[in-house]
Design an enzyme around this catalytic site. Sequence first.
Site, mmCIF file in Angstrom:
data_model
loop_
_atom_site.group_PDB
_atom_site.id
_atom_site.type_symbol
_atom_site.label_atom_id
_atom_site.label_comp_id
_atom_site.label_asym_id
_atom_site.label_seq_id
_atom_site.Cartn_x
_atom_site.Cartn_y
_atom_site.Cartn_z
ATOM 1 N N TRP A 11 0.822 -1.211 0.000
ATOM 2 C CA TRP A 11 0.000 0.000 0.000
ATOM 3 C C TRP A 11 0.857 1.262 0.000
ATOM 4 C CZ3 TRP A 11 -3.847 1.832 -2.030
ATOM 5 C CH2 TRP A 11 -4.667 2.841 -1.493
ATOM 6 N N ALA A 134 -3.969 -2.213 -3.192
ATOM 7 C CA ALA A 134 -2.702 -1.678 -3.680
ATOM 8 C C ALA A 134 -2.402 -2.151 -5.098
ATOM 9 C CB ALA A 134 -1.577 -2.104 -2.742
ATOM 10 N N LYS A 185 -14.265 -3.364 9.073
ATOM 11 C CA LYS A 185 -14.629 -4.162 7.888
ATOM 12 C C LYS A 185 -13.656 -5.316 7.687
ATOM 13 C CE LYS A 185 -11.179 -2.551 5.264
ATOM 14 N NZ LYS A 185 -10.181 -3.312 4.461
#
Length: 332
Positions: A11, A134, A185
């Site tokens: 990321w 990513a 999440k």
Amino acid sequence: MKIAVVGSGAWGTALAICLHKNRHDVTLIARDTAKAEQMKITGRNPRLAGVQLPEALKISGDFADISASRLVVIASPSFAIRSVCRRVKPWLDADAVMVSVTKGIEEGTLLRMSQVVQEETEHPVVALTGPSHAEELAQGLPTGCVAASSNQGHAELVQDAFMSDYFRIYTNPDIAGAELGGALKNVIALCAGVTDGMGYGDNIKAMLMTRGMTEMARLGASMGASRDTFAGLAGIGDLIVTCTSPHSRNRRAGILIGEGKTPQKAMEEVGAAVEGYYAAKSAWELAQKQGIDMPIVCAAYAVLYECVPTSQVVEHLLNRSKKPESEDAGWN
């Protein structure tokens, strides 16, 4: 603008590429000097298969290269955020704005990532979060995220820095809701992966996602977040992509657990940080602290930390006492 991205995982590297394409003066800082040198030589990051790093992208293993950066992006795993920020602080300019892009809740303190960053650096923090793999961003595939901060100017500074013809950034004043959505999440996505690994179908996954979102918003509201944030990119958007995509490390770990592997073995096979594992413990503790009913989070905690069989947990969830779907059903 001079920008440092601290954390050379997938990321952090993808964000550094994006910022470089936007013509900023970007330095990608690796905690491991040897990894920085390897990336310079190969022009690759092992976490981003098939992605060629721009030749002009600066890569360093020296935290001193953070100096004079207007934005400092913190992209380390949640368990390392505090120690990384302590290494970053001595090199920060007085007007530096921190950008927290890690999704998690710190174990023990139960602080959101931006709170940890602010506590250690004593600089303003913007959270950049949303449905974003990513692998896709690094390839220039269309992506949308949220820059969340109580300070509008700082949120817009981050929006301007990252916005491009393939990376759309919205602003949001609800940093608590945006970060809680991004952290929680991961727990639901891990659970969705477990059901895949157990051989269940789409129906249970849809139920998990929907009821999981109810739990996320319920906890967020108890902590001062806006329920509207959970209906946006940082909430339902991130939940959808993490529960359904093969790129999702949390879902992949869940699949392996559903197939019978231990959580530790599953994380070893994934080979990268599985934030949902850590977030499940913190979310469970937050639910107890806030007095919030979160049966899916409790089920995840039971599997990951109490070694309860997945089949037993699913059976318990499905056989809970009857209740209306909405907490305010509207019947007299």
